[in-house]
Design a protein around this motif. Structure first.
Motif, mmCIF file in Angstrom:
data_model
loop_
_atom_site.group_PDB
_atom_site.id
_atom_site.type_symbol
_atom_site.label_atom_id
_atom_site.label_comp_id
_atom_site.label_asym_id
_atom_site.label_seq_id
_atom_site.Cartn_x
_atom_site.Cartn_y
_atom_site.Cartn_z
ATOM 1 N N UNK A 1 0.798 -1.225 0.000
ATOM 2 C CA UNK A 1 0.000 0.000 0.000
ATOM 3 C C UNK A 1 0.835 1.282 0.000
ATOM 4 N N UNK A 2 2.081 1.205 0.424
ATOM 5 C CA UNK A 2 2.882 2.423 0.565
ATOM 6 C C UNK A 2 2.961 3.260 -0.718
ATOM 7 N N UNK A 3 3.229 2.671 -1.890
ATOM 8 C CA UNK A 3 3.279 3.514 -3.101
ATOM 9 C C UNK A 3 1.950 4.217 -3.390
ATOM 10 N N UNK A 4 0.845 3.540 -3.106
ATOM 11 C CA UNK A 4 -0.480 4.120 -3.339
ATOM 12 C C UNK A 4 -0.755 5.215 -2.317
ATOM 13 N N UNK A 5 -0.424 4.944 -1.073
ATOM 14 C CA UNK A 5 -0.571 5.890 0.025
ATOM 15 C C UNK A 5 0.180 7.195 -0.283
ATOM 16 N N UNK A 6 1.428 7.086 -0.725
ATOM 17 C CA UNK A 6 2.269 8.262 -0.950
ATOM 18 C C UNK A 6 1.890 9.037 -2.205
ATOM 19 N N UNK A 7 1.087 8.427 -3.066
ATOM 20 C CA UNK A 7 0.669 9.093 -4.305
ATOM 21 C C UNK A 7 -0.635 9.873 -4.152
ATOM 22 N N UNK A 8 -1.272 9.798 -2.990
ATOM 23 C CA UNK A 8 -2.527 10.523 -2.804
ATOM 24 C C UNK A 8 -2.282 12.026 -2.865
ATOM 25 N N UNK A 9 -3.249 12.756 -3.396
ATOM 26 C CA UNK A 9 -3.065 14.180 -3.690
ATOM 27 C C UNK A 9 -2.737 15.004 -2.453
ATOM 28 N N UNK A 10 -3.294 14.661 -1.302
ATOM 29 C CA UNK A 10 -3.092 15.482 -0.105
ATOM 30 C C UNK A 10 -1.949 14.967 0.776
ATOM 31 N N UNK A 11 -1.257 13.931 0.351
ATOM 32 C CA UNK A 11 -0.205 13.310 1.171
ATOM 33 C C UNK A 11 0.977 14.244 1.386
ATOM 34 N N UNK A 12 1.484 14.278 2.618
ATOM 35 C CA UNK A 12 2.779 14.900 2.900
ATOM 36 C C UNK A 12 3.607 13.922 3.725
ATOM 37 N N UNK A 13 4.882 13.884 3.443
ATOM 38 C CA UNK A 13 5.782 12.969 4.154
ATOM 39 C C UNK A 13 6.133 13.492 5.536
ATOM 40 N N UNK A 14 6.385 14.803 5.622
ATOM 41 C CA UNK A 14 6.796 15.407 6.886
ATOM 42 C C UNK A 14 6.658 16.924 6.784
ATOM 43 N N UNK A 15 6.986 17.615 7.864
ATOM 44 C CA UNK A 15 6.821 19.071 7.886
ATOM 45 C C UNK A 15 7.836 19.771 6.985
ATOM 46 N N UNK A 16 9.005 19.186 6.784
ATOM 47 C CA UNK A 16 9.997 19.791 5.892
ATOM 48 C C UNK A 16 9.463 19.839 4.459
ATOM 49 N N UNK A 17 8.851 18.735 4.032
ATOM 50 C CA UNK A 17 8.265 18.678 2.695
ATOM 51 C C UNK A 17 7.121 19.688 2.564
#
Length: 263
Positions: free
Chosen positions: A72-88
């Motif tokens: 699921x990780x690749x799908x999770x990270x491709x969502x439009x509102x996804x952010x990895x962390x505050x730096x990003x």
């Protein structure tokens, strides 16, 4: 279906390393198959609140959950509102050019993982993962096999707390490997339907699983603006038991580990 039946049925679809890991770890964990429930304090909440967490590293579903998380990780990270962390997030915000009367707001899900309706979550995920557009974008997974695995983990999370054993009957437990992608993708399915209806007001949205930040474009008429703001909050909390708490709109907010302001 048991995990071992799932492994047998899907043997030709799983690579050797993954199959051996799930089989070996599940076999070892079968001796003492339950996760352990413990409580964390939310020290940043006033009044003080608690968060139940399941340590599943020695549970019977742990290895399968790790495999689901990897899928699921690749799908999770491709969502439009996804952010990895505050730096990003900071990098994205620095590039924004804002015009008109705008405010920031943040919103927080109320016990997101455990308030998800299990049947609805499985139904929505199945539709999304079987969708040809999703399959074309992410050809690495087999939808029926993945959905069987997700259902096994969601419906068989048994936890021990002292001398009590309890079966989780709704949602997914915080602390198990696939909980973040399952919960976030489930809500992203709704976001993809809802947010286009609000693009005249909500021009930017990012979410770190259950904590969101967004920019609100105010209407010229203050009464219309307040009505729309209330309607937006109501609609955002209308998705199968998931409710969100919204902070007031403001030119400056604290989000994650940083302060964000409009200048």
């Amino acid at each position: 279906m048991s995990i071992f039946e799932w492994l047998t049925t899907n043997r030709c679809l799983i690579n050797d390393d993954a199959w051996n890991f799930v089989y070996k770890t599940t076999s070892e964990n079968s001796v003492d198959p339950f996760g352990r429930l413990y409580i964390l304090y939310k020290i940043h909440k006033k009044p003080l609140k608690t968060r139940p967490v399941c340590s599943d590293c020695a549970s019977i579903t742990h290895a399968l959950g790790k495999w689901i998380d990897e899928q699921l990780q690749p799908i999770f990270k491709a969502q439009e509102t996804y952010i990895k962390n505050s730096f990003e997030l900071k990098l994205e915000l620095e590039d924004l050019v804002l015009a008109g009367n705008v405010s920031l707001f943040k919103y927080d899900a109320i016990a997101m993982y455990v308030n998800m309706n299990t049947d609805t979550c499985l139904e929505e995920l199945s539709g999304y993962l079987h969708d040809p557009h999703t399959r074309e974008a992410f050809p690495h997974y087999e939808p029926a096999m993945l959905m069987d695995a997700i259902e096994l983990v969601m419906r068989n999370n048994i936890m021990k707390f002292g001398d009590i054993c309890a079966l989780q009957i709704q949602g997914v437990a915080m602390g198990i490997s696939p909980a973040p992608p399952i919960a976030s993708i489930f809500y992203s399915i709704f976001e993809a339907r809802m947010l286009p209806r609000w693009k005249h007001h909500v021009s930017f949205v990012r979410r770190f699983i259950d904590d969101g930040i967004a920019i609100w474009n105010h209407a010229l008429d203050s009464s219309v603006d307040e009505t729309d703001w209330n309607r937006f909050q109501e609609e955002d909390s209308s998705y199968h038991g998931l409710e969100w708490e919204f902070d007031p709109r403001s030119p400056q907010i604290d989000y994650m580990d940083m302060t964000v302001s409009i200048e």
